[in-house]
Each structure stands twice: as C-alpha cells, then as structure tokens.
Design a protein around this motif. Structure first.
Motif, PDB file in Angstrom:
ATOM      1  N   TYR A 111       8.470  17.431  -6.754  1.00 19.92           N
ATOM      2  CA  TYR A 111       7.755  18.358  -7.639  1.00 19.92           C
ATOM      3  C   TYR A 111       8.705  19.394  -8.258  1.00 19.92           C
ATOM      4  CZ  TYR A 111       2.676  17.442  -7.557  1.00 19.92           C
ATOM      5  OH  TYR A 111       1.411  16.946  -7.785  1.00 19.92           O
ATOM      6  N   MET A 141       6.450   5.901   4.381  1.00 21.90           N
ATOM      7  CA  MET A 141       6.407   6.864   5.487  1.00 21.90           C
ATOM      8  C   MET A 141       7.004   6.213   6.748  1.00 21.90           C
ATOM      9  SD  MET A 141       2.263   6.923   6.246  1.00 21.90           S
ATOM     10  CE  MET A 141       2.321   7.410   7.994  1.00 21.90           C
ATOM     11  N   ASP A 172      -2.649  16.601  -7.398  1.00 22.10           N
ATOM     12  CA  ASP A 172      -2.394  16.229  -6.003  1.00 22.10           C
ATOM     13  C   ASP A 172      -1.461  17.260  -5.364  1.00 22.10           C
ATOM     14  OD1 ASP A 172      -3.829  13.980  -6.644  1.00 22.10           O
ATOM     15  OD2 ASP A 172      -2.115  12.617  -6.613  1.00 22.10           O
ATOM     16  N   GLY A 182      -0.708  17.340 -11.715  1.00 25.20           N
ATOM     17  CA  GLY A 182       0.313  16.478 -11.109  1.00 25.20           C
ATOM     18  C   GLY A 182      -0.312  15.391 -10.248  1.00 25.20           C
ATOM     19  N   ARG A 183       0.358  14.262 -10.149  1.00 24.43           N
ATOM     20  CA  ARG A 183      -0.103  13.178  -9.282  1.00 24.43           C
ATOM     21  C   ARG A 183       1.020  12.788  -8.333  1.00 24.43           C
ATOM     22  NH1 ARG A 183      -4.071  14.833 -10.440  1.00 24.43           N
ATOM     23  NH2 ARG A 183      -5.858  13.945 -11.540  1.00 24.43           N
ATOM     24  N   VAL A 184       0.642  12.396  -7.123  1.00 26.98           N
ATOM     25  CA  VAL A 184       1.617  12.047  -6.097  1.00 26.98           C
ATOM     26  C   VAL A 184       1.409  10.609  -5.652  1.00 26.98           C
ATOM     27  CG1 VAL A 184       2.107  12.400  -3.634  1.00 26.98           C
ATOM     28  CG2 VAL A 184       2.095  14.358  -5.213  1.00 26.98           C
ATOM     29  N   ARG A 185       2.481   9.873  -5.553  1.00 25.65           N
ATOM     30  CA  ARG A 185       2.442   8.528  -4.985  1.00 25.65           C
ATOM     31  C   ARG A 185       3.344   8.504  -3.760  1.00 25.65           C
ATOM     32  NH1 ARG A 185       1.396   3.341  -7.471  1.00 25.65           N
ATOM     33  NH2 ARG A 185       0.682   2.004  -5.765  1.00 25.65           N
ATOM     34  N   LEU A 186       2.779   8.156  -2.623  1.00 30.94           N
ATOM     35  CA  LEU A 186       3.585   8.031  -1.417  1.00 30.94           C
ATOM     36  C   LEU A 186       4.217   6.649  -1.404  1.00 30.94           C
ATOM     37  CD1 LEU A 186       4.510   9.169   1.300  1.00 30.94           C
ATOM     38  CD2 LEU A 186       2.438   8.220   2.311  1.00 30.94           C
ATOM     39  N   TYR A 200      11.424   9.625   4.056  1.00 29.21           N
ATOM     40  CA  TYR A 200      10.173   9.270   3.395  1.00 29.21           C
ATOM     41  C   TYR A 200      10.337   9.470   1.889  1.00 29.21           C
ATOM     42  CZ  TYR A 200       8.488  10.196   8.170  1.00 29.21           C
ATOM     43  OH  TYR A 200       8.309  10.214   9.517  1.00 29.21           O
ATOM     44  N   ALA A 203       8.064  15.844  -0.961  1.00 29.69           N
ATOM     45  CA  ALA A 203       7.153  16.342  -1.996  1.00 29.69           C
ATOM     46  C   ALA A 203       7.775  17.515  -2.752  1.00 29.69           C
ATOM     47  CB  ALA A 203       5.825  16.758  -1.363  1.00 29.69           C
ATOM     48  N   LEU A 253      -3.786  -2.344   5.662  1.00 31.88           N
ATOM     49  CA  LEU A 253      -3.523  -1.021   5.091  1.00 31.88           C
ATOM     50  C   LEU A 253      -2.077  -0.907   4.610  1.00 31.88           C
ATOM     51  CD1 LEU A 253      -5.586   1.158   7.556  1.00 31.88           C
ATOM     52  CD2 LEU A 253      -6.183   0.436   5.244  1.00 31.88           C
ATOM     53  N   THR A 254      -1.186  -1.608   5.277  1.00 33.54           N
ATOM     54  CA  THR A 254       0.210  -1.621   4.823  1.00 33.54           C
ATOM     55  C   THR A 254       0.304  -2.186   3.406  1.00 33.54           C
ATOM     56  OG1 THR A 254       0.970  -1.925   7.096  1.00 33.54           O
ATOM     57  CG2 THR A 254       2.519  -2.509   5.342  1.00 33.54           C
ATOM     58  N   GLN A 255      -0.538  -3.155   3.108  1.00 28.11           N
ATOM     59  CA  GLN A 255      -0.446  -3.817   1.801  1.00 28.11           C
ATOM     60  C   GLN A 255      -1.409  -3.251   0.776  1.00 28.11           C
ATOM     61  OE1 GLN A 255       2.110  -5.184   2.319  1.00 28.11           O
ATOM     62  NE2 GLN A 255       2.041  -5.877   4.450  1.00 28.11           N
ATOM     63  N   ALA A 256      -2.472  -2.585   1.218  1.00 26.59           N
ATOM     64  CA  ALA A 256      -3.515  -2.209   0.257  1.00 26.59           C
ATOM     65  C   ALA A 256      -4.035  -0.789   0.444  1.00 26.59           C
ATOM     66  CB  ALA A 256      -4.672  -3.190   0.346  1.00 26.59           C
ATOM     67  N   GLY A 257      -3.535  -0.037   1.421  1.00 21.66           N
ATOM     68  CA  GLY A 257      -3.989   1.338   1.612  1.00 21.66           C
ATOM     69  C   GLY A 257      -3.560   2.230   0.461  1.00 21.66           C
ATOM     70  N   ARG A 258      -4.355   3.254   0.191  1.00 19.59           N
ATOM     71  CA  ARG A 258      -3.990   4.232  -0.833  1.00 19.59           C
ATOM     72  C   ARG A 258      -4.020   5.622  -0.221  1.00 19.59           C
ATOM     73  NH1 ARG A 258      -2.089   0.698  -2.706  1.00 19.59           N
ATOM     74  NH2 ARG A 258      -2.416  -0.417  -4.651  1.00 19.59           N
ATOM     75  N   GLY A 291       0.819  -1.192   0.000  1.00 18.48           N
ATOM     76  CA  GLY A 291       0.000   0.000   0.000  1.00 18.48           C
ATOM     77  C   GLY A 291       0.862   1.255   0.000  1.00 18.48           C
ATOM     78  N   ASP A 292       0.233   2.384  -0.269  1.00 14.67           N
ATOM     79  CA  ASP A 292       0.959   3.658  -0.255  1.00 14.67           C
ATOM     80  C   ASP A 292       1.457   3.951   1.160  1.00 14.67           C
ATOM     81  OD1 ASP A 292       0.130   3.828  -2.871  1.00 14.67           O
ATOM     82  OD2 ASP A 292      -1.344   5.417  -2.511  1.00 14.67           O
ATOM     83  N   GLY A 293       2.756   4.159   1.280  1.00 14.14           N
ATOM     84  CA  GLY A 293       3.323   4.529   2.563  1.00 14.14           C
ATOM     85  C   GLY A 293       3.952   3.376   3.326  1.00 14.14           C
TER      86      GLY A 293
END
Lengths: 329, 329, 329, 329
Positions: free
Chosen positions: A279, A312, D225, A305-309, A317, A275, D301-306, A224-226
């Motif tokens: 950017y 964290m 974003d 623009g699009r952001v992908r985390l 980060y 970020a 959420l670690t694996q699938a959170g956005r 997932g993100d982060g």
C-alpha cells in the motif's frame, strides 16, 4: 494492440515501445540444468533484446518428481532442490535502476494427464506448524492429489471442476549480490504465488544487476488466495512472455498492471508488513505518476483500494494492493 | 583446559577433541576483498584443519567508511556493500550434516580511537519505520556517534562508560546453494547480533556445504538487548577463533554453550517465531541429549528457561533461549 | 527505608511519600466472589488511602480446581472463569492521569503441599497451535504436574530444585470503560507474567478510572522467560503490597523500578510490538526525567538496554525493557 | 423469499425460519445514551423475538463530532468515547451456544450533506506508527475530508465518484463477562470493518451471554480493503436488520453468507493469525456441514478459497475467508 496495452507503462516507456521482437524457444535442452536460486552467479541461458518474446518450458514446482499420488514428497523431493527455474535470461542493456517489463501472453499445461499436483507436505503450509512457526504438535499425514488440468478446467474431483486460471508462481530478476531460494518472494519478485500474475498482466521488476537475469517457473493451473496448504495446482507449462526494458524507472518492489487495475506487490513477514509495503508503494505511485497529493492518495486507497493475498505459506507472505484504472483517468 | 571446556560438546565430540592446532593469520592482505553475502560462490581465503586457530582482522560493519561524526551513512555507504565479512574459511572434512564448533578466544579493538561507531541511519532501526515496516512518517535525522573503545570500557559520553563486553555480530557458515546478505541471520548463523556470542562461548553451526565456508565479521564493543537503533558499538577487531568440526551432529539452528548455560538460537519474523524456533530446539536438545521426556523438558523450560534478545532490527530478529547447565547435571 | 527506596519515584512523588499507613487484610471472606475481568463494573471490596498496606490472599490461576495430577484442566476448568483476581481495591483520591505505585513486599505460598501446579492445557502455550494461531495439527496430550513450593525452593523433580523467585503474574488497575479478561495484559497491567514483578520491585500503573480499582492475583513460585507452556509454577499466596498514589504523572504503560534498574513494560502482538512499546516508553522516560536528548537516549538503550520476556502465551505478549540506574546518576 | 435465502442457514435453522416478525424502531430517543463497549453490563434498550426487524439510527464513528473539515479529531474527539453503538438488543431465548443471525436489509445515509467523513488521525492508521507499533517518527499532519454520500455514490472529489457500497463496520454480540471497546473486533464480531457486511449478507455471531445483546453501529458508505488510513467513509445511517436465532450451532467465530459464497471471519494480530483463524474455521465448516474429509477441504480452499481483508488498522486485524457456494452443491 488493444487500447489499454497502448497506454500501458510497457508500451509508453519500454525501449521496444510494446512491439514484439524475436521469438526465443527456451526448451529443456536449451535450458540445461534448472536453477533453484534467484541470483547473479549462474550463466545466462539466453540473451534477448527488449521486445523479444520467450517461450519457456517450465517444470512444475517438484521438478516432475511427483508422478502419482503414491509419490510422497518426503520420499521423492531433495531439498533445497525444489521449484526449478528457467533462466537466467540476460536482457541486453538492463542496468540497476531500470525495470524489466514482462507481459504474460500465455500459459499452457504441458505433459501427460493428470498433469496437476497438490500435496500436503510435512511441516509446510498455512494451517500447520512449520520449521519457523515451530511447535511441538505432530505433523499432518502426507498426501498427494493429482488433477487433470486443461484449458477447459481443473478437475478437482468428480463433483468440482475449477476454472483454468493459470498464472506464474515464481517470476522475477536477480538480486545484486544475493542468490535467494526460488521458494522465497521479495523485492525482486520470486515466489510470489500471486494469482494476478497470469495472462493479460504486465509485471514490472526493478533491475538489480547488469543484464537483469530474468527467471521463471512454477506455474499454477489455478490457486486460491493465500495458497493455503502451500501447494497450488502445480503444472509444467509452456509459458510465453513478452519482455521489454524500461530505463530509469525508480521502483522498489514489483508492480503489475492489467486492463482493469494497477497493483503494487509486497512480500514480508508478518503479513501486515507485506500489506504496508504494497500500500505504501501504491500511495507513492499515485503521487509520482498521477498527480495526487500524498494524503489524498492515502484517502483514496482507504476507500477504494483492493487487496489480493498471494501466499501465506512461503518464507515471506505476498500481497498485492491495487486500484482500478477507472479512478486514474 | 578448564573443567567446563573439557566437558563441552566441542571437546567431547570434536575431531580435534578441543586441542589447538595450527594458528592462521587472516589479515587484510590475506583476506583480499571482503564478502557481503554468506554463500558458497566465493573462493576460500584459507583452508584449515579441525582444531586450528584463526586470527581474523575484521572490519567494522561500515567497512571503516564512517571516520568521523560528520560522515553520514547515506553519504558514505554503498548498499548492499555493508557489513564486510572475512572468509570464507574452508574446514577440511566438513560435510552437510556436520557441525562447525567455534570457540571465541578473544576480540580486541583495532585501529585509531575513537574506534567505536553507532549511528541513526534513515529508515533503519527498531523504533522507526523501515522499507519493510513501511510507513508514511518521515525518517528521523541521521546522526553518527563515535566512542573510544578499549578493554577498559566503551566511553559513551562524559558521564557514562559502559563495560567492554565484546562479541561477534556476524558469524556462521554458508548456506548450501543460497548466498544471503551478511545483514541477515538465519539457520546457518549470520548477522545474529547476539551479545552471548563473545569470548568464553562456543558456537555451533550446522554445515550445509562441503567445507562449511566459515565467515566472520561485525564485532561489537558492547550492545544492549535488541540492538535497538540498529547499530551497536561497531568496531574493527582482531578476533581469535578456535575452530573444530563435529561429525554427524544433526542440529538445525545455531547453538551455543558457555560455562553457565546451553542456548538455542532462532532467527525469524515475527519475533515470536524466533522465540518458538529457539525454545523448540532447546526442548529437542534436552530430549536428545539429557534424557528428558518431551513434556518434562517443556515444563522445565517454562519454569527455568531464559531468553536473550539479540536483534530486533535485522531482516530476521534473533533470540536465544537458554538453560543453566546446573539443571542438567 | 533503604537508600534506593528513598530515591524511588514512589517515595519522592507519592502522596504518602513512601510511608506505610494502615494495614488491610484481604482474606477470602473479605474478598467474597473473585473477579475474572479487569474492569470498572465491580464493587470495590476495599477502599484504602495512599500509603496503606494490603495483605491479599490470592488463589492460584485455576482457582484451586487442580488438586492433583489427575485433575485435567479440560475437566475441571470452566472458561472464562479462570485466573481469579482479588479486588477491586479503591484508592482514595485516584483519578485518570494519576499513577498507582505498588511496592511488592512479600509473596508467601499458601495451602497444602505440593502447592505448585503447572500443566499442559490443550491449544494453549507457546509451542503449540492455539485458537488464534489456528492450525490443523492435533493438540498435545493434557498433563498436570504438581510441585512442592516453599521459601526454600520449587521442587521440580527429584534431581532439580529451582530457587523460589516468586512474583505476581497479574496485577494492575481497571480500564476506563472496558472490562478485560484477567488472562490479558495491556497498558493498565493485567496478566503480564513478568518475573521482575516480585518482592523488591515497585510497579507503576496509569490510572484510567476514578479510584483506580486495583486488582491482584495469579502468583508464581518461579517462572522462566516467556512462560513457555503457558502455565508457570502457579501458587495460591499471601501477598503483601504497599500502595501509594502519584498525582499527575502522565505515563501510558506500566513501569517498574527496583534497586538496580528502571523498566518500561509493553504488551502486544506480534512480539516486536511489545518490544517497541517498552523501548519507546523507556526512551521517552529518559528524555522526560533524566535530561537525555532523544537520539542520545536511543543510542544509550541500543548499547545498554536489557529485555526481559514476560510471556509469549497470553492474548498479548509482555516484554520489559530496562536500563541500569547506574547509568542514570 | 428468493431461492438462496430459502436455503440460507438463517431460513433453514432459525427459530423464525427466515420469516419476518415485528418491526422495531431504534431511533435516538429510544436508544438514549450510546455505548462504547461490547459487553453484558449495559441495560438492553430493546428486547426482540427471533424473526423481528430492527431499524436502527446509527451515529457515525465520531458520534457526529466532526462537522466540517475544520473539526480536527484531536480537538473534538474524547477518547475512549468513539464509535458509538446502538443497543444492546436482547434477543428472547438466546443462550450461550446459540447463534444470532443478522440479515442486513438496508443501509441508508442519514443527515445533512456532505454526510461522509474520513480523516487522518494522529498515530492511527495502517501506514503510520501507532501507540502499539510504537516508533519515534513524528506523526503525519491531521486532516479531515468530507464527502457527499447518497445511494448514487460517494463523491470523493470532482473527478472521482465511488459507488455506494454501504456496510456495517461494527456489529456483533456481547462477550460473556468482558466489555470490549467498540473499536476492537474479535470472536463475537465488533469492529470488523469488513466490506462484505452489507445489504444482501447474513451474518452469524456465536452467542456468549444470555439474551445475546446485539450491538450495531459505524456504517460506511464504502471502503477499500484494509481501511487503510483507519477511517472509511463514515456515515450516520438508518440501518435495517432482520434478526433470527439459531439454537445450538457450535460456531466459534463470526460467519457470513450471501447469494454467492460462505465466509468465515477471523480477527487477530499478526495478520497471518487472522487468516489462519478464518481459513481453519472454513475448513471445519466444510467438514461439518458439507461432507468433506479434512485434507480434501484443505486442498479445495488452497485452490479456490478467497480472502477479503477487512481492516489492517484496528486493535485486531480482520480478514474473511470464503468459498463460492457453487462448489458446495
């Protein structure tokens, strides 16, 4: 070669023009000892030419030490010897000021099922106190979760199977004189944990040291993100990379492209600095390569623009800022 | 030995019990090439016993390259080869889990006057955009300012002479497997730029690597809290250190004591994390060594703790949290 | 009037020229209901002329609800009705663009001993997870500690008596259209929790709203840098303020002077932004009032600036940057 | 009602069960003066019942003051009177502890073309120094860009037309006793600038004050974003909202759902705190409503959170953390 590949930076600017050269097996025997820093002090395990393909057998981030849900991280891990890396791979002709292009061809899980591991590690993760975000609260209990991972999916539990969306967690080149933990991401790549770094992407890293010294490890079955708890679906893998060299491309942070977008990648703390790095680099990319006036690039990213985390949880980060190629034609 | 020295951690716990052993001259010839990373990959220039004294001839942070106010940093500096360090000094018997104690005996300016240098370096400093706090604003103009520095004072300009309050900007031991830029401070010491690190202080660093590998450099004639523009009154120096070894003291971040207080030192971004690290370590110190219950230590620091901001300009910000010894007797 | 007072901004620029006018008692009856926001929507409890003196009976931050160590905050506090403020005090003639000068004459503890209170409040404090630095760790146990507080000292425990160094935790003027919790510090003052805000200091606040609307509350018997656990030695007090008005001084953040130094005060998160605000304001102050060229002011603060951390626990962190007046003559 | 709407929190828990009640026109005449704070001190312009529909004529963030590319913000804006809000709308029966549900039905651009505005405003934006991230660098030049905005798209320039993906930049309820600038996002909603807040979404806000006091304004034709330069495609609009009330749902931050996912929304500085808020709330949501054990929710959420970054430019940064509903069935 598909259309977008032909128009990629790798194919247009690479020494090998996107053509595939020799194929190198970087198996465990060839690798020998793994590395736990991105640095110039190790001996290359392989020297390749631009255009060559490397098939690397990566370990998972725990070096395989967590074999079952009863293997607690605090018992089986030996810090700082985590996140083992394959490499360094010396790229013939690479010099400071050049860029290594890495096209990710494939990532395949490797080893007995359930091959995926996630875990709660004491004082590590995005929603807990850590040695750096230091607090007096007591740590959460440790826990390990194993998951079957195949090309068909990641079996999270009986009800939930997540799609197999593999990527490389840690990838990059050596700093010039530093040797930095493979847990850290920075301007040279490293432990970015950015899900876009998967098959179908080409990553670009600014060379700092003669020969570039490419490292790779830490593949994830999905994330997932982060990377919230700090541990994705960690897998050992067989990872196939197509590597080229771009001479004299003055980039300062990792970049990435795929069929749909271009992306700049920043790593820092606090997160807003990641970020800003990403950017600003993307603004400058639009100005340098696509004829935008600076304020017009700034405006366009504001609207599109699009952001992908990425993560964290790591010492820095990571965040990618991207723009659709559709707006750049 | 004065009273407080006799009761210092160094004298009570050190292998040499605070006694002074042999004296080693670490002049430029003995040093040979300077180092720009804190790491285990360099050969020791000196091996000493606990209790020995080292007299080191340090360069200024620019390696002496800025000779006049006309030498602009962007012209004369060659990144990342800045902030040259003396060492590494191998300490006989030091092992991971031990602590190196460094009593700072003296810091003397060395070289032709005006020997002090400060500068505005493009994209560096606490009140400007940087490569990490990345912005589109244009950089400030470069500027160099030279100042006479003697034991009598730092001549800032015709009207203002600042007191000579010298300290060591960069001091510490090697990480276990990393080699980190001498511009960075962290758990092993490094570029803390903390004004308390001067004559009269004893600093403690947790050993990570066999032999400890002590580095020292980057002395300052004086400095304000935060090292605002990023460049203090940089001076070459003759610095005299009394080094001892404490076996098996499990500390995790640098600590310091002087006649008046004990201090824990944290380095991180964002700045509040540096404060958290320092204060949490100080809480734990009070609990471990002074019989405080945790919440009572937390309360006491709430009412009587003091904070010194070292730097707000380096890759990690440094901050010391202290408590008067008067409250610990 | 002592020398430094005669040369203070208040005496030189104030409408009343530092002379003392009428004396107003702002006791509990006169105050009526306390206020929990800094805002323009309350009716003034008092209108004064520049030069007037106000003697305010402030409550402690808990409104007196914690009477013994058995009164747990979670049981007796009713959020957001904490940190009660006296005021607003309307200052005749004050307009946006002016500055209110507040000379702190005296702070006296008021009420039955032990009159001082500190506490561990769940999810509040500098070394614990909070609703904003949100984590999954469990909170620390609640705890209250009462302390006798007199002009002779703060009795922390049987062994430790801290000096009585009182100051005003929360002081400032109303925003123009916002009404902000009295727990928050910002450009208009508020809950700065900065120990320099005590007797002997003159504070300056930029007026945002017609009449200024001065608020005051939350006195502390003493406090360490950062107010670590979030609760200083909270006391009810009789606080005496000498208030003047400076017309047309374009300042943007609170400033302070005492006999020894001038100080700019910033409040923000992350903490480095509070430092940037304070130091940038101080640079601009040196340029505007003391004839410094900008880079020279930047250099001087680099070598001689001092930083005081007010709080690292409130919605914004507060930090004061100062310079000795000795360097400004 | 479509399937997902029937299963939405709004339809299942709302007083009106997702049924549409009366329709209220909130045009400029009805609104009268706009508001620039989210607070309880204004008189409601409208009182509605749960289930009612409100059609609001919102102004753009500049109150229409920027009519052409020659109207520079510094000349035509009058701080703090920017980002005008419609409302407050009183919701019958709403009490602290309840939740207001707002289903966004439609956002239509309103006014003469080119109706969209973006701008570079001095000391404002994600890639420039600001009054809070205070620096000495000079500001960028001001600039205004107007764009035609219709349901067919946003005409960025001759080559680039962006899709029309409208959303509400500023939406939420009143704090209990504070009145906060409409430029700020926080736990009650406000200026989140989160692109998911568009047609097809249902947003949930925790009521703090009797009657809830709903505000709305600041629509955007599209936005990237982070809202990088600080100004999206700002448009006046006719915005249609379906409002319901959920009694006794103890949520602490805004939440959102649409056909595909559920989302928790955090606003804070530094940015990692916004991420922590959002993800912790999402963990707790999974535990409270979907039967997850805490560590299992954390793993999932670690694996699938956005993560969606709303803004990196406002007084607090906003970030939404989401999970696909597919994993919750």
């Amino acid at each position: 070669m598909s259309d977008w590949l032909e128009r990629s930076y790798m194919a247009r600017l690479g020494v090998a023009k996107g053509r595939e050269g020799r194929r190198h097996q970087l198996d465990r025997e060839r690798q020998g000892a793994f590395h736990y820093v991105y640095g110039p002090y190790a001996e290359p395990v392989l020297t390749i030419d631009p255009g060559d393909i490397v098939v690397a057998e990566t370990e998972d981030a725990f070096g395989g030490a967590i074999r079952s849900e009863r293997d607690l991280p605090s018992a089986v891990l030996n810090m700082p010897f985590v996140n083992p890396q394959c490499g360094p791979i010396r790229i013939e002709g690479a010099k400071k000021g050049d860029v290594v292009a890495v096209r990710i061809l494939d990532i395949e899980p490797r080893g007995p099922q359930p091959v995926g591991t996630t875990a709660l590690i004491p004082e590590f993760g995005g929603l807990v106190a850590t040695p750096v975000t230091a607090m007096l609260n007591r740590p959460l209990p440790e826990r390990v979760k194993k998951m079957a991972v195949t090309r068909e999916g990641v079996v999270f539990n009986e009800r939930i199977t997540l799609p197999y969306e593999p990527f490389i967690g840690t990838l990059g080149v050596s700093p010039e004189i530093e040797a930095i933990s493979s847990l850290t991401p920075d301007y040279y790549g490293g432990n970015m944990d950015l899900p876009d770094m998967g098959p179908g992407a080409i990553a670009y890293f600014p060379v700092q040291h003669e020969g570039a010294f490419l490292y790779v490890g830490d593949c994830h079955g999905t994330q997932g993100d982060g990377e919230l708890c700090g541990v994705a679906v960690e897998i050992p893998s067989t990872t196939t990379l197509h590597v080229d060299l771009i001479k004299g491309w003055p980039i300062h942070w990792p970049r990435l492209e795929n069929e749909r977008f271009i992306m700049s990648i920043g790593s820092a703390r606090p997160m807003e600095d990641a970020a800003r790095i990403a950017y600003r680099d993307l603004v400058r990319w639009l100005v340098a390569d696509y004829g935008f006036e600076e304020s017009e690039a700034y405006f366009l990213l504001t609207q599109a623009g699009r952001v992908r985390l990425g993560n964290m949880v790591d010492p820095k980060y990571t965040l990618g800022a991207s723009l659709l190629k559709a707006y750049l034609e």
